[in-house]
Design an enzyme around this catalytic site. Structure first.
Site, PDB file in Angstrom:
ATOM      1  N   ASP A  53       0.948  -1.138   0.275  1.00  0.00           N
ATOM      2  CA  ASP A  53       0.180  -0.252   0.065  1.00  0.00           C
ATOM      3  C   ASP A  53       1.099   0.913  -0.097  1.00  0.00           C
ATOM      4  O   ASP A  53       1.632   1.851   0.834  1.00  0.00           O
ATOM      5  CB  ASP A  53      -1.200   0.211   1.405  1.00  0.00           C
ATOM      6  N   HIS A  54       0.962   1.906  -1.476  1.00  0.00           N
ATOM      7  CA  HIS A  54       2.685   3.062  -1.435  1.00  0.00           C
ATOM      8  C   HIS A  54       1.939   4.199  -0.231  1.00  0.00           C
ATOM      9  O   HIS A  54       3.089   4.566   0.277  1.00  0.00           O
ATOM     10  CB  HIS A  54       2.201   3.091  -2.542  1.00  0.00           C
ATOM     11  N   HIS A  62      -5.961   2.617   1.306  1.00  0.00           N
ATOM     12  CA  HIS A  62      -4.910   3.468   1.800  1.00  0.00           C
ATOM     13  C   HIS A  62      -5.972   4.217   2.971  1.00  0.00           C
ATOM     14  O   HIS A  62      -4.991   4.580   4.142  1.00  0.00           O
ATOM     15  CB  HIS A  62      -5.394   4.771   0.714  1.00  0.00           C
TER      16      HIS A  62
END
Length: 506
Positions: free
Chosen positions: A199-200, A262
């Site tokens: 999950d950037h 996110h």
């Protein structure tokens, strides 16, 4: 006279030492795709530029596109030059490109895995030692179980005297049932310790700094609870529309695309208890506790809408239903707002408001923590804005930083008050530029540090929050609410707020 050890040490270098990384072969499935070109290849170059990659590093790209090693290197060279956050140094670039290979073929093609195994083994033989293997799945989600299954069939799920890790991009399913099935498929081949669900957002400095602000500063942690905090707003707005991604986006929507992963991760980071140690599992244990404490949202706790034509960036833009490849009867949401709670001792009674959408007023991702107002307002002189509740805002993009609003006296003979901001920006507070999120996460995967990656029970807990929302939407009649492009979203989102409260302006 020789300098003492204390004199030789540079205090500014404290914490900047590089941890050793075992020699690694990185395999990117989907290496010719958009994510690889825009994010992964530039991230790998920047790691090489900074000397962060292991001393021995090789990369193998794989996708269905037919091309030679040299053609792939040329594609990688062009992507890095176009998308790197810094101007590439030709010496560093060519040294990195020289260690790249390419294997073409379908992801269900057994010969692909045979050639990958042969190529990786060849790197080991050249070096005289086994390299760790990191398989990065930058593909459509439908290929995740296929690729992991083939890795197991061909013995690529383990390597004697070295580690094997698999990085999986989002989305992890489109609902709870699919997520559970994918986790079963993956864990039938790999151990959970080998799986890195990326999950950037968790690689962004401000997300990590949130924990530092909370747990390393006595100023914040004592008030980080229901006794002092009035509400929390988490916003992830985008100025752009769906562009060329309508094919993916119309089957996903804003809830699946951003909230399920996110935004719920941001909520978990805001609310988690301090772990005993900052190890991967202890941090993730605390986040799971938060997610499990979120009550099931009811139909009255969510709003979804689509953008209509309007003005964005000074230009007239079309509505979602007239975008290329969008069905005219689509009910896919481009905006979602949620009102959630966290039923535990620290947060009971504090509302958490989440919103995300496309074609909003501007691009911003922030977490705004608003404290309760002071109990007595004595400063109501004419010309005074008045005492406003203090708000701590953690901005993730576009400019990473933290600001705190305080009440201050306006210069003059009278006691007039207005809010002022104390700001900290990464760009001006540190000499070095913040690394891109993917740089940090790729390094952590190679190092085997899963702290910033989501665990299987985290993913499933996130879906348990989102599934009821999707079900409630499916049962609603009538047209989907809309909002003009370039605005803060639909009027209906204000219904989630109690009287006297408003969303922060985007």
């Amino acid at each position: 006279m020789a300098a003492t050890k204390e004199e030789q040490e540079n205090p500014l270098a404290e914490g900047l030492e590089r941890l050793p990384v075992h020699p690694t072969t990185l395999v990117i499935f989907g290496a010719t795709g958009d994510l690889a070109k825009r994010k992964l290849l530039p991230a790998i170059y920047n790691l090489a530029h900074e000397g962060s990659l292991p001393e021995r590093f090789n990369m193998i790209g794989s996708s269905r596109t037919e091309m030679s090693d040299e053609e792939f290197r040329e594609m990688a060279r062009g992507s890095i030059r176009q998308f790197s956050r810094r101007e590439p140094d030709e010496t560093v670039l060519e040294a990195l490109i020289g260690h790249m290979r390419y294997v073409s073929g379908g992801f269900d093609d057994d010969t692909v895995y045979e050639r990958l195994s042969s190529c990786a083994t060849g790197f080991d033989s050249e070096a005289g030692q086994p390299f760790s293997r990191v398989f990065y799945l930058s593909t459509a989600p439908s290929f995740f179980p296929v690729i992991v299954g083939k890795l197991g069939e061909h013995g690529l799920d383990s390597c004697e005297d070295a580690e094997v890790r698999v990085v999986i991009e989002k989305p992890i399913g489109t609902n709870l049932e699919e997520a559970e099935q994918l986790n079963r498929d993956v864990l039938a081949v790999l151990d959970e310790s080998q799986v890195f669900r990326i999950d950037h957002y968790l690689g962004k400095e401000t997300v990590q700094n949130m924990l530092a602000f909370r747990f390393a500063n006595g100023l914040f942690e004592p008030i980080w609870n229901r006794n002092f905090i009035d509400n929390v707003q988490i916003t992830a707005s985008e100025e752009i529309g769906v562009g060329t991604r309508a094919g993916y986006y119309d089957t996903s929507g804003a809830l699946r695309d951003l909230v399920q992963n996110h935004m719920l991760q941001l909520l978990a980071n805001v609310c988690m208890e301090p772990p005993v140690h900052f190890t991967a599992d202890e941090v993730r244990d605390e986040k799971v506790k938060v997610l499990k404490a979120v009550p099931t949202p009811g139909p009255e706790d969510s709003v979804h809408a689509q953008y209509a034509k309007g003005v964005a960036g000074g230009e007239e833009v079309k509505g979602y239903l007239t975008e290329q490849d969008v069905p005219q009867d689509s009910t896919t949401e481009t905006f979602v707002a949620l009102r959630l709670g966290v039923d535990n001792w620290r947060w009971a009674g504090v509302p958490f408001y989440l919103r995300t959408g496309k074609r909003l007023a501007r691009k911003v991702t922030e977490i705004a923590v608003t404290l309760k107002p002071v109990p007595h307002l004595a400063f109501e002189q004419e010309g005074s804005v008045g005492v406003q509740p203090n708000t701590l805002v953690l901005t993730l993009q576009p400019n990473e930083g933290v600001s705190l609003s305080l009440g201050a006296k306006i210069p003059g003979t009278r006691m007039r008050i207005r809010p002022v901001n104390m700001e900290f920006l990464y760009g001006t507070s540190f000499i070095s530029e913040s690394p891109e999120a993917y740089e940090r996460l790729i390094m952590d995967a190679m190092r085997g540090d899963a702290t910033l990656f989501t665990r299987n029970d985290e993913v499933e807990a996130q879906w348990r929050i989102c599934d009821p929302v999707l079900e409630s939407w499916a049962g609603r009649d009538g047209p989907l609410p809309s909002y003009p492009a370039g605005t803060d979203g639909p009027e209906e989102a204000n219904d989630l707020m109690p009287e006297g409260k408003t969303w922060r302006a985007i």
